[in-house]
Design an enzyme around this catalytic site. Structure first.
Site, short mmCIF file in Angstrom:
data_model
loop_
_atom_site.label_atom_id
_atom_site.label_comp_id
_atom_site.label_asym_id
_atom_site.label_seq_id
_atom_site.Cartn_x
_atom_site.Cartn_y
_atom_site.Cartn_z
N HIS A 75 2.82 2.33 5.56
CA HIS A 75 2.44 0.86 5.33
C HIS A 75 3.98 0.04 4.71
O HIS A 75 5.05 0.91 4.15
CB HIS A 75 1.50 -0.09 4.29
CG HIS A 75 0.40 0.69 4.83
ND1 HIS A 75 -0.86 -0.86 4.96
CD2 HIS A 75 -0.24 1.72 4.64
CE1 HIS A 75 -2.04 -0.56 5.12
NE2 HIS A 75 -1.74 1.39 5.05
N CYS A 134 5.78 18.92 28.61
CA CYS A 134 5.27 17.76 28.34
C CYS A 134 6.05 17.25 31.08
O CYS A 134 6.82 17.20 30.52
CB CYS A 134 4.75 16.41 28.04
SG CYS A 134 7.00 15.67 27.40
N ASN A 188 0.66 -1.11 -0.16
CA ASN A 188 -0.08 0.24 0.10
C ASN A 188 1.29 1.32 -0.35
O ASN A 188 1.79 1.50 0.94
CB ASN A 188 -0.93 -0.34 1.44
CG ASN A 188 -2.26 1.04 0.87
OD1 ASN A 188 -1.84 2.43 0.93
ND2 ASN A 188 -2.76 0.76 1.15
N ASP A 213 -4.10 -4.80 0.53
CA ASP A 213 -4.53 -4.30 2.19
C ASP A 213 -6.14 -4.70 2.45
O ASP A 213 -7.09 -4.30 2.34
CB ASP A 213 -4.24 -2.64 2.00
CG ASP A 213 -4.60 -1.78 3.29
OD1 ASP A 213 -5.25 -2.55 4.15
OD2 ASP A 213 -4.29 -0.71 3.10
N TYR A 257 -7.72 -3.82 -3.32
CA TYR A 257 -7.36 -2.79 -1.13
C TYR A 257 -8.78 -2.41 -0.81
O TYR A 257 -9.55 -1.83 -1.44
CB TYR A 257 -6.78 -1.54 -1.52
CG TYR A 257 -6.82 -0.13 -1.07
CD1 TYR A 257 -6.09 -0.31 0.06
CD2 TYR A 257 -7.76 0.75 -1.53
CE1 TYR A 257 -7.04 0.30 1.22
CE2 TYR A 257 -7.83 1.86 -0.93
CZ TYR A 257 -7.04 1.95 0.55
OH TYR A 257 -7.13 3.10 1.77
N ASN A 279 0.74 4.15 -0.54
CA ASN A 279 -0.55 5.39 -0.12
C ASN A 279 -0.35 6.60 -0.79
O ASN A 279 0.16 7.96 -0.16
CB ASN A 279 0.23 5.91 1.61
CG ASN A 279 -0.52 7.21 2.17
OD1 ASN A 279 -1.57 7.26 2.26
ND2 ASN A 279 -0.16 7.94 3.21
#
Length: 456
Positions: free
Chosen positions: A274, A409, A10, A175, A133, A12
């Site tokens: 991925h 933080c 994948n 995927d 997919y 993207n």
């Protein structure tokens, strides 16, 4: 050839991952590549993607939404397929769906099926390679869960139909968008096993004595391997802590397992959220088709013969070389004039500024400067527009003070990260601070702490 390598990934977005994708394709170590989530339309494809040396390409595009979904399969010339189709429905089958449902399920460009032939001893076998997919179930849209489950049902109906024919095998790569077992998820919740998508996937992998069944190849070969993930939340830097899920699969029918050698995750390959998965096979002699399937990019009319792209304008008229040369000269002349005008403008601004510092406070009028530089009315309008724009930039810089300073933080005492709520609800668009460390297991001190604070 008695061995075979297939990679599923994948990407993207094929354009964003193009450099890495082309590097992989040029390596010539892999026989078939299955890419998902290409997010590309046909008119956005150039010849470097459509024509890869020693490969033929087969694209599936969404029919109603551009820049979304999409898959492509690249087959080396050694394993040129005998057929290719971008639909589960080929001969008018309904698979217990109504026509409108089938049309919707097939509208998002999620499937490419290539048919290959191989020899087993002296017997010819069919191999259907399904590059898929699968949809994502959106928690905020219940209709997408129904769509996803129907897509699963359609895919299963198709592969079981194909396996009714003798000497036929199935490979499903892509995927699947569902992690199967708890071992395949970084943080399974209490309701993990109640997911209807997960229940379907487990049923799909259930061993049956009376009919062919399907095998999750990686988990079959590596049953106890933990933290073997293929997808991470890159926005939260989760890949750094390997805090992900395994949703990319290589699946085969039980009869094909004897040809499988290994299945590995290529986690060192970047370029997407991925990682690629490689399937290695042995003792399999793939045959080569004498011709290309009709879906091959080699038959696309918008490209010329061979590997050179032909622009659409070439189909409309032939451009005279003298005309092109004249247009290029005129374009260069306009660029020089524009550069000269801007230089003149900068000189004017500098001289204006100096006149205000003179002891006699004598001002040089705008018309005088225009006469000296030979400005036209259009050039003067351009200068005034640039001046107004610069003044606006200065004014905005004086008004805006930039984003709020991030607080430290509480877990690591380091500057936090500013984020924005994107989920639909009363807080959508509101900003907040969280720990800047990558998301990870709660007991990992190097991962994100629980710091949270709304921005004012």
């Amino acid at each position: 050839m008695n061995s075979l390598k297939i990679v599923t990934w994948n990407v993207n977005g094929l354009r964003s991952a193009k450099h890495t994708v082309l590097q992989m394709l040029e390596s010539h170590d892999v026989d078939i590549y299955c890419f998902q989530e290409t997010k590309i339309s046909r008119n956005q494809i150039d010849d470097s993607i459509a024509f890869v040396p020693d490969y033929s390409a087969y694209f599936s595009f969404p029919k109603v939404k551009s820049g979304y979904s999409g898959v492509v399969t690249y087959c080396s010339e050694r394993v040129r397929p005998f057929d290719a189709q971008e639909s589960f429905v080929t001969n008018g089958e309904t698979f217990d769906f109504i026509e409108s449902q089938l049309k919707e399920l097939e509208s998002e460009g999620r499937t490419m099926i290539t048919k290959h032939l191989f020899m087993d001893d002296k017997e010819q076998m069919n191999l259907f390679l399904i590059n898929v997919y699968c949809p994502r179930a959106d928690p905020e849209n219940p209709d997408r869960l129904i769509f996803k489950l129907n897509f699963y049902r359609l895919m299963e109906s198709k592969v079981r139909q194909l396996l009714q024919n003798e000497n036929t095998h199935i490979l499903i790569l892509g995927d699947i968008n569902t992690s199967c077992k708890r071992i395949d998820h970084c943080d399974p919740d209490d309701e993990f096993d109640e997911s209807p998508c997960r229940q379907w996937l487990n049923d799909f992998f259930t061993i049956s004595n009376d009919k062919p069944y399907f095998i999750d190849i990686f988990r079959h070969l590596h049953p106890e391997t933990k933290n073997a993930f293929t997808c991470w939340n890159t926005r939260m830097n989760a890949r750094e802590t390997n805090y992900g899920t395994r949703i990319d699969y290589c699946i085969c029918n039980n009869g094909f397992l004897r040809y499988v050698e290994d299945c590995v995750h290529l986690t060192d390959v970047m370029g997407s959220d991925h990682c690629p998965v490689m399937l290695k096979m042995k003792n399999i002699k793939i045959l080569t088709s004498p011709s290309y399937p009709k879906l091959s990019t080699k038959f696309w009319p918008e490209f010329g013969v061979g590997t050179k792209q032909m622009k659409m304008t070439a189909f409309l008229h032939r451009v005279d070389s003298n005309v092109m040369e004249r247009e290029n000269k005129e374009s260069s002349s306009r660029k020089r004039q524009k550069t000269t005008s801007i230089k003149q403008y900068l000189s004017i601004v500098s001289r204006k500024s100096s006149t205000f510092t003179q002891s006699n406070n004598t001002l040089v009028t705008e018309s005088k400067l225009n006469e000296e530089c030979g400005q036209t009315a259009s050039q003067q309008a351009m200068f005034e527009k640039i001046s107004a724009s610069n003044d606006a930039v200065i004014q905005w810089k004086n008004v805006l003070c930039g984003p709020p300073k991030p607080p430290l933080c509480t877990g690591h005492n380091i500057p936090s990260t500013l984020r924005t709520v994107t989920k639909v609800g009363p807080n959508r668009g509101r900003q907040f601070f969280v720990c800047s460390r990558p998301v990870g297991p709660r007991n990992d001190p190097t991962s994100q702490c629980g710091f949270f604070k709304w921005a004012k």
